[in-house]
Design a protein around this motif. Structure first.
Motif, short mmCIF file in Angstrom:
data_model
loop_
_atom_site.label_atom_id
_atom_site.label_comp_id
_atom_site.label_asym_id
_atom_site.label_seq_id
_atom_site.Cartn_x
_atom_site.Cartn_y
_atom_site.Cartn_z
N ALA A 197 0.98 -1.07 0.10
CA ALA A 197 0.03 0.11 0.00
C ALA A 197 0.90 1.28 -0.06
CB ALA A 197 -0.91 -0.03 1.33
N ASN A 198 0.09 2.53 -0.03
CA ASN A 198 1.01 3.62 -0.23
C ASN A 198 2.01 3.94 1.16
OD1 ASN A 198 -0.21 4.07 -2.72
ND2 ASN A 198 -1.78 4.99 -2.08
N LYS A 199 1.42 3.98 1.93
CA LYS A 199 2.34 4.14 3.24
C LYS A 199 3.77 3.40 3.42
CE LYS A 199 -0.95 6.67 6.43
NZ LYS A 199 -1.33 6.76 7.79
N VAL A 200 4.77 4.00 3.36
CA VAL A 200 5.92 3.01 3.54
C VAL A 200 6.98 3.73 4.40
CG1 VAL A 200 5.80 2.29 1.16
CG2 VAL A 200 6.99 4.45 1.48
N VAL A 201 7.98 2.98 4.58
CA VAL A 201 8.99 3.55 5.76
C VAL A 201 10.30 3.23 4.69
CG1 VAL A 201 10.40 3.06 7.54
CG2 VAL A 201 7.82 2.82 7.76
N LEU A 202 11.13 4.23 4.46
CA LEU A 202 12.03 3.90 3.55
C LEU A 202 13.40 3.51 4.57
CD1 LEU A 202 13.21 4.52 0.86
CD2 LEU A 202 13.81 6.81 1.64
N SER A 203 14.19 2.35 4.06
CA SER A 203 15.23 2.03 4.90
C SER A 203 16.51 2.92 4.99
CB SER A 203 15.72 0.61 4.16
OG SER A 203 16.06 0.80 2.91
N VAL A 204 16.70 3.54 3.78
CA VAL A 204 17.72 4.59 3.70
C VAL A 204 17.47 5.67 2.80
CG1 VAL A 204 20.25 5.02 2.88
CG2 VAL A 204 19.63 2.62 3.45
N SER A 205 17.41 7.07 3.36
CA SER A 205 17.11 8.24 3.06
C SER A 205 18.19 8.72 2.36
CB SER A 205 16.73 9.27 3.90
OG SER A 205 16.21 10.45 3.44
N ASN A 206 17.90 9.04 0.97
CA ASN A 206 19.28 9.46 0.21
C ASN A 206 18.52 10.29 -1.13
OD1 ASN A 206 18.34 7.84 -2.10
ND2 ASN A 206 19.76 6.29 -1.26
N PRO A 207 19.17 11.05 -1.89
CA PRO A 207 18.52 11.91 -2.83
C PRO A 207 18.11 11.22 -4.01
CG PRO A 207 20.63 12.84 -2.47
CD PRO A 207 20.64 11.49 -1.67
N GLU A 208 18.25 9.83 -4.15
CA GLU A 208 17.75 9.04 -5.39
C GLU A 208 16.47 8.52 -4.84
OE1 GLU A 208 21.15 8.64 -4.29
OE2 GLU A 208 21.61 10.24 -6.02
N THR A 209 16.39 8.30 -3.73
CA THR A 209 15.08 7.53 -3.07
C THR A 209 14.42 8.24 -2.17
OG1 THR A 209 16.24 5.45 -3.55
CG2 THR A 209 14.22 5.14 -2.44
N ARG A 210 13.32 8.70 -2.37
CA ARG A 210 12.29 9.54 -1.41
C ARG A 210 11.03 9.07 -1.47
NH1 ARG A 210 14.00 15.86 -2.34
NH2 ARG A 210 16.24 15.67 -2.18
N VAL A 211 10.26 9.09 -0.41
CA VAL A 211 9.02 8.70 -0.16
C VAL A 211 8.21 9.81 0.59
CG1 VAL A 211 9.59 6.25 0.02
CG2 VAL A 211 9.41 7.50 1.96
N ASP A 212 6.75 9.64 0.41
CA ASP A 212 6.25 10.86 1.18
C ASP A 212 6.19 10.56 2.51
OD1 ASP A 212 5.35 11.84 -1.14
OD2 ASP A 212 3.46 10.71 -1.44
N ASP A 213 6.07 11.83 3.38
CA ASP A 213 5.84 11.85 4.71
C ASP A 213 4.85 11.19 5.14
OD1 ASP A 213 8.42 12.72 5.19
OD2 ASP A 213 7.84 14.86 5.43
N ALA A 214 4.59 10.20 6.24
CA ALA A 214 3.43 9.72 6.54
C ALA A 214 3.43 9.42 8.13
CB ALA A 214 3.12 8.32 5.86
N GLU A 215 2.24 9.30 8.91
CA GLU A 215 1.93 9.34 10.05
C GLU A 215 1.30 8.03 10.43
OE1 GLU A 215 -0.78 11.28 13.40
OE2 GLU A 215 0.87 12.69 12.44
N PHE A 216 1.71 7.07 11.29
CA PHE A 216 1.15 5.89 11.53
C PHE A 216 -0.13 6.13 12.30
CE2 PHE A 216 5.75 5.05 11.89
CZ PHE A 216 5.92 4.32 10.37
N GLU A 217 -1.26 5.18 11.97
CA GLU A 217 -2.41 5.21 12.65
C GLU A 217 -3.11 4.12 13.22
OE1 GLU A 217 -5.28 7.66 10.15
OE2 GLU A 217 -3.66 8.18 8.91
N GLU A 218 -3.78 4.13 14.00
CA GLU A 218 -4.37 2.69 14.75
C GLU A 218 -5.14 2.04 13.46
OE1 GLU A 218 -7.33 3.15 17.76
OE2 GLU A 218 -5.72 4.06 19.34
N ASN A 219 -5.09 0.84 13.82
CA ASN A 219 -5.93 -0.15 13.02
C ASN A 219 -5.09 -0.48 11.43
OD1 ASN A 219 -7.85 -0.87 14.76
ND2 ASN A 219 -8.76 0.99 14.34
N GLU A 220 -3.68 0.04 11.35
CA GLU A 220 -3.03 -0.17 10.04
C GLU A 220 -2.33 -1.45 10.37
OE1 GLU A 220 -2.31 4.41 8.20
OE2 GLU A 220 -0.93 3.48 9.62
N VAL A 221 -1.94 -2.01 9.18
CA VAL A 221 -1.06 -3.19 9.35
C VAL A 221 0.18 -2.93 8.37
CG1 VAL A 221 -0.89 -5.68 8.49
CG2 VAL A 221 -3.11 -4.66 9.35
N TYR A 222 1.37 -3.18 9.00
CA TYR A 222 2.53 -3.02 8.26
C TYR A 222 3.40 -4.25 8.12
CZ TYR A 222 1.93 1.94 8.22
OH TYR A 222 1.13 3.23 7.89
#
Length: 333
Positions: free
Chosen positions: A139-164
């Motif tokens: 799904a769209n919400k992701v956690v990036l393992s390594v932050s660098n200029p080539e790879t970016r993801v949108d900032d997101a906040e974790f919410e109740e009842n989500e699965v990761y």
């Protein structure tokens, strides 16, 4: 997995889809991920090999994934192999405590870097921890393992009842895996937003079978009866972006790579880690003294119960996950 899930909800009034959500992979030593061998593969496992085992299943589209790393040997793991195993384990425990309602995905990314540095290891680039939904493994919400200029993801906040699906890959090398041979790729996923009129009859037959059997979840070329014909048809499908390949990635020979993945439910009363496997014994030469890492590991995974009831004896530290003690003892062994 197919046999086990087939036994579930046998008598349901409506048909419930179930089975493999991610094909089983066994990636050895410096192979980072996605090595899912075909029937013709003759690779053998040897004493001292570091195996990354990765798989997933689902019932009615509700997905559970898991990955674990094991060194094929008797007795405790030592040296750099122990370092990278402990780095992955500690990072997984930290991530479990930081992926909670109200926190941000970038906090987890920053924490993973700090844990890796404490063990003189690197987080492998390009790995994403995904939110999962019914019939959606990425799904769209992701956690990036390594932050660098080539790879970016949108900032997101974790919410109740989500699965990761929390995906941790650590390396004693540079953490920059490479694709060495496209022919090693055996796992694919249907790109549902793409369409194309395939030219080859073989490709059309394979694509028709994919749409019937694997329209949503990733699948392996091992699933088809005729291996050579299937590989030929899959190539044209990939070339026209009808399929998303999961390439087999490599670190440099001699580097150790550890992979841990678990499924976590963000419930109102705290986090429920529903997949995982105990780490084998490791002997470390490093002691983790970083105060931030210690503070993260001390966080509880469950919300404290409200009310003034009496505490039961022997339940001290209920708000903390039992694995905290194991992680700290391992890190300071």
């Amino acid at each position: 997995m197919r046999d086990q899930t087939a036994n579930m909800y046998k008598n349901a009034k409506k048909k419930i889809e179930k089975g493999v959500a991610f094909p089983t992979c066994v990636s050895v030593n410096s192979v980072v991920c996605h090595y899912s061998p075909l029937a013709s593969d003759e690779t053998t496992i040897s004493e001292g090999d570091m195996l990354k085992i990765d798989l997933g299943c689902h019932i009615d589209g509700f997905i559970a994934v898991v990955a674990h790393t094991h060194v094929v040997q008797e007795g405790p793991v030592t040296g750099r192999a122990a370092d990278v195993l402990a780095a992955a384990n500690t990072a997984a425990e930290v991530a479990l405590r930081l992926i909670r309602p109200g926190r941000k995905n970038r906090e987890v990314t920053e924490a993973l870097q700090k844990v890796a540095a404490a063990y003189d290891c690197k987080v492998v680039e390009g790995v994403l921890s995904h939110q999962m939904k019914q019939f959606v493994i990425d799904a769209n919400k992701v956690v990036l393992s390594v932050s660098n200029p080539e790879t970016r993801v949108d900032d997101a906040e974790f919410e109740e009842n989500e699965v990761y699906a929390v995906d941790i890959v650590m390396s004693t090398g540079e953490g920059k895996p490479k694709l060495l041979d496209e022919k090693q790729t055996t796992i694919y996923k249907r790109a549902v937003d793409k369409s194309y009129h395939l030219k080859m009859k073989t490709s059309r037959l394979i694509f028709s079978e994919i749409n019937q059997k694997f329209s949503i979840m990733p699948f392996t070329a091992r699933s088809f009866d005729e291996e050579k014909r299937a590989r030929l048809g899959l190539v044209e499908c990939v070339n026209h972006e009808l399929l998303q390949p999961y390439p087999v990635l490599h670190e440099k020979p001699g580097d150790y790579v550890a992979h841990l993945k678990f499924t976590v439910l963000l419930m109102p009363n705290g986090s429920d880690k529903v997949t995982g496997h105990p780490l084998q014994e490791v002997n470390l030469s490093k002691v983790v003294e970083d105060p931030d890492i210690k503070a993260w590991l001390a966080l509880g995974t469950k919300a404290k119960k409200k009310g003034g009831g009496k505490k039961k004896k022997g339940k001290k530290g209920d708000s903390q996950d039992e694995s905290v003690d194991t992680t700290m003892e391992t890190a300071e062994a």
